[in-house]
Design a protein around this motif. Sequence first.
Motif, PDB file in Angstrom:
ATOM      1  N   SER A 297       0.838  -1.223   0.092  1.00 57.78           N
ATOM      2  CA  SER A 297       0.203  -0.077  -0.014  1.00 57.78           C
ATOM      3  C   SER A 297       0.752   1.375   0.134  1.00 57.78           C
ATOM      4  N   THR A 298       2.195   1.030  -0.505  1.00 62.33           N
ATOM      5  CA  THR A 298       3.113   2.235  -0.521  1.00 62.33           C
ATOM      6  C   THR A 298       2.570   3.213  -1.268  1.00 62.33           C
ATOM      7  N   ILE A 299       2.466   4.501  -0.858  1.00 63.40           N
ATOM      8  CA  ILE A 299       2.385   5.867  -1.898  1.00 63.40           C
ATOM      9  C   ILE A 299       3.351   6.788  -1.483  1.00 63.40           C
ATOM     10  N   SER A 300       3.813   7.274  -2.515  1.00 60.48           N
ATOM     11  CA  SER A 300       4.854   8.217  -2.744  1.00 60.48           C
ATOM     12  C   SER A 300       4.481   9.606  -3.179  1.00 60.48           C
ATOM     13  N   TYR A 301       4.647  10.420  -2.300  1.00 55.23           N
ATOM     14  CA  TYR A 301       4.563  12.093  -2.898  1.00 55.23           C
ATOM     15  C   TYR A 301       5.505  12.180  -3.996  1.00 55.23           C
ATOM     16  N   LEU A 302       5.047  13.338  -4.699  1.00 57.29           N
ATOM     17  CA  LEU A 302       6.126  13.848  -5.653  1.00 57.29           C
ATOM     18  C   LEU A 302       7.173  14.464  -5.102  1.00 57.29           C
ATOM     19  N   SER A 303       8.561  14.251  -5.594  1.00 60.83           N
ATOM     20  CA  SER A 303       9.536  14.651  -4.922  1.00 60.83           C
ATOM     21  C   SER A 303       9.808  16.145  -5.290  1.00 60.83           C
ATOM     22  N   CYS A 304      10.099  17.049  -4.316  1.00 63.74           N
ATOM     23  CA  CYS A 304      10.273  18.537  -4.386  1.00 63.74           C
ATOM     24  C   CYS A 304      11.582  18.877  -4.147  1.00 63.74           C
ATOM     25  N   GLY A 305      12.683  18.134  -4.481  1.00 66.49           N
ATOM     26  CA  GLY A 305      14.085  18.102  -4.193  1.00 66.49           C
ATOM     27  C   GLY A 305      14.803  17.418  -3.325  1.00 66.49           C
ATOM     28  N   ALA A 306      14.290  16.087  -2.832  1.00 68.68           N
ATOM     29  CA  ALA A 306      14.465  15.229  -1.976  1.00 68.68           C
ATOM     30  C   ALA A 306      14.078  13.723  -2.277  1.00 68.68           C
ATOM     31  N   GLU A 307      14.730  12.745  -1.888  1.00 70.30           N
ATOM     32  CA  GLU A 307      14.201  11.533  -2.047  1.00 70.30           C
ATOM     33  C   GLU A 307      14.794  10.560  -0.740  1.00 70.30           C
ATOM     34  N   ILE A 308      13.411   9.682  -0.213  1.00 68.13           N
ATOM     35  CA  ILE A 308      13.819   8.867   0.795  1.00 68.13           C
ATOM     36  C   ILE A 308      14.168   7.702   0.316  1.00 68.13           C
ATOM     37  N   GLU A 309      15.047   6.873   0.915  1.00 68.55           N
ATOM     38  CA  GLU A 309      15.355   5.591   0.503  1.00 68.55           C
ATOM     39  C   GLU A 309      15.802   4.692   1.766  1.00 68.55           C
ATOM     40  N   GLN A 310      15.646   3.450   1.711  1.00 65.54           N
ATOM     41  CA  GLN A 310      16.214   2.336   2.452  1.00 65.54           C
ATOM     42  C   GLN A 310      15.735   2.599   4.017  1.00 65.54           C
ATOM     43  N   PRO A 311      14.358   2.701   4.235  1.00 67.36           N
ATOM     44  CA  PRO A 311      13.751   2.744   5.454  1.00 67.36           C
ATOM     45  C   PRO A 311      13.818   1.441   5.836  1.00 67.36           C
ATOM     46  N   HIS A 312      14.133   1.288   7.136  1.00 64.13           N
ATOM     47  CA  HIS A 312      14.089  -0.052   7.900  1.00 64.13           C
ATOM     48  C   HIS A 312      14.380   0.100   9.514  1.00 64.13           C
ATOM     49  N   ILE A 313      14.157  -0.698  10.319  1.00 68.89           N
ATOM     50  CA  ILE A 313      14.254  -0.769  11.652  1.00 68.89           C
ATOM     51  C   ILE A 313      15.618  -1.498  12.177  1.00 68.89           C
ATOM     52  N   THR A 314      16.411  -1.307  13.148  1.00 69.74           N
ATOM     53  CA  THR A 314      17.417  -2.088  13.500  1.00 69.74           C
ATOM     54  C   THR A 314      17.370  -2.088  14.956  1.00 69.74           C
ATOM     55  N   THR A 315      18.061  -3.029  15.619  1.00 74.97           N
ATOM     56  CA  THR A 315      18.294  -3.152  17.003  1.00 74.97           C
ATOM     57  C   THR A 315      19.214  -2.148  17.401  1.00 74.97           C
ATOM     58  N   LEU A 316      19.552  -1.623  18.646  1.00 72.50           N
ATOM     59  CA  LEU A 316      20.577  -0.887  18.859  1.00 72.50           C
ATOM     60  C   LEU A 316      21.932  -1.349  18.668  1.00 72.50           C
ATOM     61  N   GLU A 317      22.065  -2.514  18.344  1.00 65.23           N
ATOM     62  CA  GLU A 317      23.402  -3.319  17.839  1.00 65.23           C
ATOM     63  C   GLU A 317      23.423  -3.035  16.190  1.00 65.23           C
ATOM     64  N   GLY A 318      22.436  -2.549  15.586  1.00 66.03           N
ATOM     65  CA  GLY A 318      22.415  -2.516  14.264  1.00 66.03           C
ATOM     66  C   GLY A 318      21.760  -3.656  13.333  1.00 66.03           C
ATOM     67  N   GLU A 319      21.425  -4.679  14.004  1.00 62.68           N
ATOM     68  CA  GLU A 319      20.837  -5.782  13.360  1.00 62.68           C
ATOM     69  C   GLU A 319      19.171  -5.358  12.603  1.00 62.68           C
ATOM     70  N   MET A 320      18.909  -5.581  11.585  1.00 66.88           N
ATOM     71  CA  MET A 320      17.863  -5.508  10.761  1.00 66.88           C
ATOM     72  C   MET A 320      16.852  -6.329  11.126  1.00 66.88           C
ATOM     73  N   VAL A 321      15.543  -5.448  11.625  1.00 68.26           N
ATOM     74  CA  VAL A 321      14.591  -6.314  12.021  1.00 68.26           C
ATOM     75  C   VAL A 321      13.144  -6.006  11.510  1.00 68.26           C
ATOM     76  N   ASN A 322      12.153  -6.713  11.239  1.00 70.88           N
ATOM     77  CA  ASN A 322      10.969  -6.178  11.342  1.00 70.88           C
ATOM     78  C   ASN A 322       9.799  -6.899  12.079  1.00 70.88           C
ATOM     79  N   ILE A 323      10.282  -7.784  12.956  1.00 71.49           N
ATOM     80  CA  ILE A 323       9.554  -8.563  14.013  1.00 71.49           C
ATOM     81  C   ILE A 323       9.949  -7.950  15.419  1.00 71.49           C
ATOM     82  N   LEU A 324       9.306  -7.216  15.972  1.00 66.93           N
ATOM     83  CA  LEU A 324       9.692  -6.378  17.357  1.00 66.93           C
ATOM     84  C   LEU A 324       9.086  -7.034  18.601  1.00 66.93           C
ATOM     85  N   SER A 325       9.872  -7.122  19.561  1.00 71.14           N
ATOM     86  CA  SER A 325       9.434  -7.500  20.942  1.00 71.14           C
ATOM     87  C   SER A 325       8.942  -6.510  21.793  1.00 71.14           C
TER      88      SER A 325
END
Length: 453
Positions: A297-325
Motif C-alpha cells: 500500500s506504499t504511496i509516494s508524494y512527488l519529490s520536491c528536491g529530496a528522495e527518501i530511501e532504504q527505510p528499515h528498523i534495527t536493533t540498538l546493535e545494528g541488526e535489521m529487524v521487522n519483528i519486534l518484541s
Amino acid sequence: MSELAISLKNISKCFKRYEHPVDRLKEILLPGKSRTNEFWALRDINLEIPKGQTLGIVGRNGSGKSTLLQIIVKTLTPTTGEVEVNGRVSALLELGSGFNPEFTGRQNVFFNGQLLGLSPKEIETKFEQIVGFADIGDFIEQPVKTYSSGMFVRLAFAVATSVEPDILVVDEALSVGDEAFQRKCFARLQLIQEQGGTILFVSHSAASVIQLCTTAILIDHGELLLSANPKLVLSNYHKLIYAPAEQVEFLRQEVRRMNHKSTVTDNGKLNSLGTKTSSSHAQKQSALYDPNMIPKSTISYLSCGAEIEQPHITTLEGEMVNILSKRHEYIYTYRVKFSKTAYKVRFGMVIKTVSGVEVSGGLSHTPGSGIEYVAKGQIIDVEFRFCCLLRPGVYFLNSGVVGTTDTTEIFLDRKIDISMFRVQPDPDMEDLGYGLVELCAKPSFLFCNFVET
C-alpha cells in the motif's frame, strides 16, 4: 449483494452564474439569449451505498461534497441523473440549516423533529433525552440566535440522531464541538452503526474518517476520483492536496486509473496497488526478520528536491529487524538524498495501524527550526530511537522530510506505508492490556481493615 440504502446514477449538478442580478430577469423575459456562465459542481457521479455501511466523503473545499449530500437529502435537485434513497434520512449539514434563529431551542426541537417525521407526541417523549444529550442547560429556553456555535451543534446533533434514522448524513459539523462532546457524538454514531444504520460522513479529519468509516470516496472538481477503503482514499487525498499545481492533473489521472484496479492488502482487505520499495537490506536475514513483509500500500508524494530511501528498523546493535518484541528499544532509520538546495529541513516518522489510525510519531526539530542549510547532492541518514510499547499486531511506517522554500514549508518528499513491522507477543508474560499502546502503569493497593460498629 446487500440491499441498497442509496443509489446514484449519472448524477450531475449545474449552477448558473450571472455577472449582474438583472441578467437573471433578462433570461426569463428573453428566453434563448443566455447571459450565464455554467458551473458544474458535480459530473456523472455513480455510487451505490449498501445499508449498514458508513461512507466517508473527502475532498478539498469546493470539490462538490456538500452539493452531493444536499442532492441525497433532496434539498437540491440534480440537473441530470437518478437518485434513489431507501429509509428515513436525518441530516446535519451546514451549521444553521433547519433552525430558525428567532425560535427558542425548545421550539426548534419540536419544529425540526416534525420535519424529520416525528409526531409532537413522539418529540415530547424524546425531549428530555434530547436536552440531556445537548447539555446546554437553561439555554434550551433562549432564542437560538444567542447560542455559540458549539451550543448550536450540540442541539442540532441531538435532534438529528434522536429520530433513530436509517440514514444519517453528517457534513463537517462535529468539528465545532469540544473534545468531550465529539467523543459523545462518536459514541452515538457507533450505536447507529451497531443498529444497522447507514452513515454518510464528511470530514477533513483523516483519523476520524479512518476510525469511523468502512469505505470512502474522494471527490475532486465535482468528479468521483476514487472509491476504496478509507486508508487508501485518505492517502491519495493528502497526496493530491500537497502536490505542486503543475502536477495535480497528472495525479488526478493516476488516481482515476487506480479506481479501476484493486488488489488485496496485507490484512486481506481491498487496498492500493503494490509498489516498489527499497530492498537494499532485504538480503540480510535473522530470526527476527521476515523478507516477505513488504507493504503493498506504499504511496509516494512527488519529490520536491529530496528522495527518501532504504527505510528499515534495527536493533540498538545494528541488526535489521521487522519483528519486534515489546518493551525493547529499536531504531527506525532512512536515508535522504537531496537533489536541490534546502533550508530549515526537518525529518519525521509516523506509526500507524493496519486500518490507518496514527498511533504515534516524531519530528527531528520544532516548526521554524531544523537544519538551516542542506546543499544539493548531500545525503543525510536519519534515525529515530524508540521503545516498542505497542500491543501485538502489524503496523506501518510513514517517512517525511520538509523544508522551506520562498518562506513556505513544504514536503520535499513523503512516503506513506513505506515500511511495516509486526509486534510479537511476549511468551513469558500474559497480555492483559487493552487498546493500542501499553501504558506501563504499575498498580498499587491500599488495604484497609473494616471494623464492625
